[in-house]
Scaffold this active site. Structure first.
Site, short mmCIF file in Angstrom:
data_model
loop_
_atom_site.label_atom_id
_atom_site.label_comp_id
_atom_site.label_asym_id
_atom_site.label_seq_id
_atom_site.Cartn_x
_atom_site.Cartn_y
_atom_site.Cartn_z
CG ASP A 19 -1.80 -1.26 1.22
OD1 ASP A 19 -2.67 -1.37 0.36
OD2 ASP A 19 -1.56 -2.14 2.08
CD GLU A 277 -2.03 -6.12 -5.76
OE1 GLU A 277 -2.11 -5.11 -5.05
OE2 GLU A 277 -2.62 -7.18 -5.49
O1 TRH Z 1 4.53 -6.00 0.50
P1 TRH Z 1 3.58 -6.67 -0.42
O2 TRH Z 1 3.30 -8.06 -0.09
O3 TRH Z 1 2.25 -5.86 -0.48
C1 TRH Z 1 0.99 -6.47 -0.37
C2 TRH Z 1 0.25 -6.37 -1.70
O4 TRH Z 1 0.39 -5.17 -2.39
C3 TRH Z 1 -1.21 -6.66 -1.45
O5 TRH Z 1 -1.98 -6.46 -2.59
C4 TRH Z 1 -1.71 -5.79 -0.33
O6 TRH Z 1 -3.04 -5.90 -0.15
C5 TRH Z 1 -0.98 -6.21 0.91
O7 TRH Z 1 0.37 -5.86 0.71
C6 TRH Z 1 -1.52 -5.58 2.17
O8 TRH Z 1 4.14 -6.63 -1.94
P2 TRH Z 1 4.29 -5.44 -2.98
O9 TRH Z 1 2.97 -4.97 -3.45
O10 TRH Z 1 5.23 -5.93 -3.98
O11 TRH Z 1 4.99 -4.27 -2.19
C7 TRH Z 1 6.31 -4.34 -1.75
C8 TRH Z 1 6.96 -2.97 -1.79
O12 TRH Z 1 8.19 -3.01 -1.11
C9 TRH Z 1 7.25 -2.52 -3.22
O13 TRH Z 1 7.02 -1.13 -3.33
C10 TRH Z 1 8.74 -2.80 -3.37
C11 TRH Z 1 9.21 -2.51 -1.97
N1 TRH Z 1 10.47 -3.13 -1.59
C12 TRH Z 1 11.54 -2.30 -1.35
O14 TRH Z 1 11.44 -1.06 -1.49
N2 TRH Z 1 12.72 -2.86 -0.94
C13 TRH Z 1 12.89 -4.20 -0.80
O15 TRH Z 1 14.01 -4.65 -0.43
C14 TRH Z 1 11.77 -5.05 -1.10
C15 TRH Z 1 11.95 -6.54 -0.99
C16 TRH Z 1 10.59 -4.48 -1.48
#
Ligand code: TRH
Length: 382
Positions: A19, A277
């Site tokens: 989010d 996502e």
């Molecule tokens: O963290 P997530 O599992 O987020 C989820 C989904 O979006 C889901 O739909 C939502 O409802 C739930 O949360 C509550 O995965 P997502 O969407 O890939 O988000 C991860 C974020 O973290 C993305 O912006 C990339 C960032 N990130 C970093 O900045 N550094 C890192 O080292 C990693 C591994 C990720």
């Protein structure tokens, strides 16, 4: 110069980073690429700090990359609503803010930014109005998506230029790896990034890599998968900096990276295992092979999303290749035996690059999410 239109984006952090990841990326892009003033309301600055270390969780108000960042506490301080209001990812606006919107002579344009999905119903709901049950306000559904008639996905104007420059620059990649205390790339070695939820499928895949002929270096930013990584290596816990060796597999536990460095990790790897996502979309733009784990929902509500994306991604693909992708994604999402599904998938390594390039072209035909949002708001405000 006259200040541009004001936008308010509201974000609650349910769990994980998706989010805040999406709303921050959007806010930053809007300020960088359009003449807009953007205020981002976030209820959990501590999570925000993980993907953007400059954020000070102790501050109610701070500016970062030109975005006015506010702590969203309850009750919300009295503020004048912006011209455009984005209620992101099913968060609910504070009641008094809704009332203040209704009291404006010119009502703000109110959008509900939904989750990204490949499901067929998405295009039919995109841009639909929904009148408020009591107040003189209308909220519009803005649906991100992969096909014409949806809102598209996030893509900054600089993204491909920076990606291409990084991928072409061995020196820059060497420096990137050295800063993470990871050896630089070696010929014949496979590099994989791993960002996932807890899952026994990790242990199954690691086993296959450990027993395989090709050296595999797996990079795991700290977080949920570490439990399974630790179990695989017979340890009780793992911390950033840990390096594990088993057969052909070497695993490096990394600290969580800021969003820009996480992009570089995706750009530098041969295959990216992503979740939720936002990292999924970033893996698409990285242009490499990818494996997606969906955010698990009650009663298996995430399976139609997985199937819909697989259908879209596999359309026009040779049957055996599509089957290899389906099997790996399915076992990966089932907590299942992903290990045996790896070799058939990786047999198509060259083809995944071509598929990814064609997929990016099709995404570009829909235009990017931020641009589509601005266009929509400009049309509605005429
Ligand atoms: O963290 P997530 O599992 O987020 C989820 C989904 O979006 C889901 O739909 C939502 O409802 C739930 O949360 C509550 O995965 P997502 O969407 O890939 O988000 C991860 C974020 O973290 C993305 O912006 C990339 C960032 N990130 C970093 O900045 N550094 C890192 O080292 C990693 C591994 C990720």
């Amino acid at each position: 110069m006259r200040p541009g239109p004001r936008w308010d984006i509201f974000c609650t952090v349910i769990d994980n980073y998706g989010d805040i990841g999406i709303t921050w990326r959007l806010a930053r892009q809007l300020v960088a690429e359009y003449p807009l003033q953007v205020r981002l309301w976030v209820d959990d600055l501590e999570s925000f700090r993980h993907i953007r270390p400059e954020i000070d969780p102790g501050l109610d108000c701070q500016t970062c990359s030109g975005v006015d960042i506010r702590r969203w506490r309850s009750p919300l301080p009295e503020v004048e609503p912006a011209d455009v209001v984005i209620e992101a990812l099913a968060c609910h606006l504070p009641e008094q803010y809704e009332k203040a919107m209704a009291e404006q002579a010119v009502k703000p344009l109110w959008l509900n930014l939904e989750y990204l999905s490949a499901e067929a119903w998405v295009a039919g709901c995109h841009a639909l109005p929904s009148p408020h049950p009591r107040l003189p306000l209308t909220k519009y559904f803005f649906m991100p998506g992969y096909v014409a008639g949806t809102g598209g996905v996030l893509k900054e104007s600089w993204l491909i230029r920076e990606r291409d420059a990084f991928q072409a620059d061995v020196q820059a990649r060497n420096e990137f790896w050295r800063a993470l205390a990871v050896p630089v790339e070696r010929p014949g070695e496979l590099r994989v990034s791993l960002f996932s939820y807890e899952s026994q499928a990790i242990e199954s895949l690691f086993q296959a890599w450990a027993e395989g002929a090709q050296p595999v270096r797996c990079l795991v930013p700290e977080g949920k998968p570490l439990l399974n990584v630790a179990r695989f290596s017979g340890r009780t816990a793992l911390a950033p900096g840990a390096v594990l060796d088993r057969g052909a597999l070497t695993v490096h536990v990394l600290p969580m990276l800021d969003q820009d460095r996480y992009d570089r990790l995706l750009w530098a790897c041969d295959c990216n295992l992503v979740r939720g996502e936002d990292s999924l979309v970033r893996a698409m733009w990285a242009g490499k092979a990818m494996v997606w784990q969906a955010y698990r929902q009650e009663e298996g509500a995430h399976w139609p999303k997985i199937d819909a994306l697989l259908d879209l991604y596999c359309s026009g693909m040779a049957e055996a290749m599509a089957e290899a992708l389906r099997r790996l994604w399915q076992t990966w999402n089932e907590d299942g035996a992903a290990g045996p599904a790896w070799a058939p998938f990786w047999a198509y390594r060259e083809q995944w690059l071509m598929r990814s390039a064609a997929w990016q072209t099709s995404l570009d035909e829909v235009d990017d999410l931020a641009g589509n949002l601005v266009k929509f708001c400009n049309e509605k405000s005429k």
